[in-house]
Design a protein around this motif. Sequence first.
Motif, PDB file in Angstrom:
ATOM      1  N   GLY A 186      41.003  51.421  53.081  1.00 18.30           N
ATOM      2  CA  GLY A 186      41.612  50.417  54.241  1.00 18.30           C
ATOM      3  C   GLY A 186      41.634  51.161  55.533  1.00 18.30           C
TER       4      GLY A 186
ATOM      5  N   GLY B 135      42.623  49.674  49.318  1.00 19.10           N
ATOM      6  CA  GLY B 135      41.833  48.471  49.278  1.00 19.10           C
ATOM      7  C   GLY B 135      42.549  47.163  48.585  1.00 19.10           C
ATOM      8  N   SER B 136      41.418  46.204  48.353  1.00 17.18           N
ATOM      9  CA  SER B 136      41.969  45.087  47.585  1.00 17.18           C
ATOM     10  C   SER B 136      41.574  45.325  46.070  1.00 17.18           C
ATOM     11  CB  SER B 136      41.375  43.761  48.352  1.00 17.18           C
ATOM     12  OG  SER B 136      41.573  42.673  47.621  1.00 17.18           O
ATOM     13  N   ASN B 137      42.448  44.623  45.393  1.00 14.56           N
ATOM     14  CA  ASN B 137      42.098  44.502  43.956  1.00 14.56           C
ATOM     15  C   ASN B 137      41.270  43.220  43.589  1.00 14.56           C
ATOM     16  OD1 ASN B 137      42.920  47.026  43.511  1.00 14.56           O
ATOM     17  ND2 ASN B 137      45.041  46.113  42.941  1.00 14.56           N
ATOM     18  N   LYS B 138      40.799  42.551  44.497  1.00 16.60           N
ATOM     19  CA  LYS B 138      40.441  41.142  44.297  1.00 16.60           C
ATOM     20  C   LYS B 138      38.800  41.535  43.965  1.00 16.60           C
ATOM     21  CE  LYS B 138      43.711  38.846  46.693  1.00 16.60           C
ATOM     22  NZ  LYS B 138      44.085  37.944  47.981  1.00 16.60           N
TER      23      LYS B 138
ATOM     24  N   SER C  62      40.671  46.045  57.538  1.00 14.38           N
ATOM     25  CA  SER C  62      41.590  46.774  56.564  1.00 14.38           C
ATOM     26  C   SER C  62      42.599  45.977  55.847  1.00 14.38           C
ATOM     27  CB  SER C  62      42.627  47.556  57.580  1.00 14.38           C
ATOM     28  OG  SER C  62      43.636  48.490  56.720  1.00 14.38           O
ATOM     29  N   ALA C  63      42.616  46.339  54.331  1.00 19.08           N
ATOM     30  CA  ALA C  63      43.292  45.762  53.277  1.00 19.08           C
ATOM     31  C   ALA C  63      44.838  45.989  53.635  1.00 19.08           C
ATOM     32  CB  ALA C  63      43.091  45.988  52.166  1.00 19.08           C
TER      33      ALA C  63
ATOM     34  N   ASP D 173      40.220  33.657  46.444  1.00 19.63           N
ATOM     35  CA  ASP D 173      41.031  33.798  47.792  1.00 19.63           C
ATOM     36  C   ASP D 173      40.277  35.047  48.521  1.00 19.63           C
ATOM     37  OD1 ASP D 173      43.209  32.436  46.971  1.00 19.63           O
ATOM     38  OD2 ASP D 173      44.252  33.876  45.903  1.00 19.63           O
ATOM     39  N   TYR D 174      39.619  36.072  47.773  1.00 19.76           N
ATOM     40  CA  TYR D 174      38.685  36.981  48.490  1.00 19.76           C
ATOM     41  C   TYR D 174      37.691  36.439  49.160  1.00 19.76           C
ATOM     42  CZ  TYR D 174      35.911  41.284  49.106  1.00 19.76           C
ATOM     43  OH  TYR D 174      35.239  41.965  49.721  1.00 19.76           O
TER      44      TYR D 174
ATOM     45  N   THR E 196      38.914  35.036  52.347  1.00 15.36           N
ATOM     46  CA  THR E 196      39.175  36.075  53.334  1.00 15.36           C
ATOM     47  C   THR E 196      38.008  36.435  54.119  1.00 15.36           C
ATOM     48  OG1 THR E 196      40.964  36.822  52.137  1.00 15.36           O
ATOM     49  CG2 THR E 196      40.093  38.508  53.611  1.00 15.36           C
TER      50      THR E 196
ATOM     51  N   ASN F  37      36.524  36.278  43.219  1.00 12.78           N
ATOM     52  CA  ASN F  37      37.924  35.617  43.441  1.00 12.78           C
ATOM     53  C   ASN F  37      37.837  34.721  44.743  1.00 12.78           C
ATOM     54  OD1 ASN F  37      40.868  35.628  44.910  1.00 12.78           O
ATOM     55  ND2 ASN F  37      41.174  36.799  42.960  1.00 12.78           N
TER      56      ASN F  37
ATOM     57  N   THR G 230      34.293  43.154  54.804  1.00 18.38           N
ATOM     58  CA  THR G 230      34.850  43.680  53.798  1.00 18.38           C
ATOM     59  C   THR G 230      35.497  45.081  54.228  1.00 18.38           C
ATOM     60  OG1 THR G 230      32.830  45.163  53.038  1.00 18.38           O
ATOM     61  CG2 THR G 230      33.099  42.708  52.274  1.00 18.38           C
TER      62      THR G 230
END
Length: 186
Positions: A124, A80-83, A69-70, A89-90, A93, A87, A119
């Motif tokens: 999330g 969610g994630s905007n990445k 979960s983001a 960082d993504y 993760t 990216n 993912t």
Amino acid sequence: MKSFLIPIRLTVVFILICSIVYPLLIGFAGKLAPGGGKGETVKVNGRVVGYANVGQKFTEDKYFQGRPSAVDYNAAGSGGSNKGPSNPDYLQTVQDRIDTILVHNSAVKKEDIPAEMVTASGSGLDPDLSPASAYLQVKRIAAVRGIAEEKVKALVSAQIQGPLLGMFGPSKVNVLRLNISLDEIK
């Protein structure tokens, strides 16, 4: 003057439809849904333990774990994630999630991990897993709980919900209900 009355009448009609009729219709439809529009609560021994339509955080190896979960499973602020997929960082993760799965599921190979296990969903708060993601965790859970793998596999199979009307959406397994059933095994 007549040309002004038609748009004013249409405006009044659409205000009535959009601000009174439509909300009442949706509210009535919600009352017909499981839980009466307040969410489908899941109870164990008369006590509410969660909601069937909101993902829960399970971290112990003795339980099936849902999608990441983001928003750390916080239903007050789903998202969610905007990445994007490029990216760094993504990507880190996702790699960390893969590494965690491999550490806790030693019999699993990296290429066998479904994408949904590493993912986060758009909200999330996804409460369900694909059957493949549930079966991926069977060996770990059977070992930790001292239960035969076949018994845990049968439990997963019994919890699979087919597509809506047999054709809309994928088959899925509700993680909360699956874990409750798992706890009921003696």
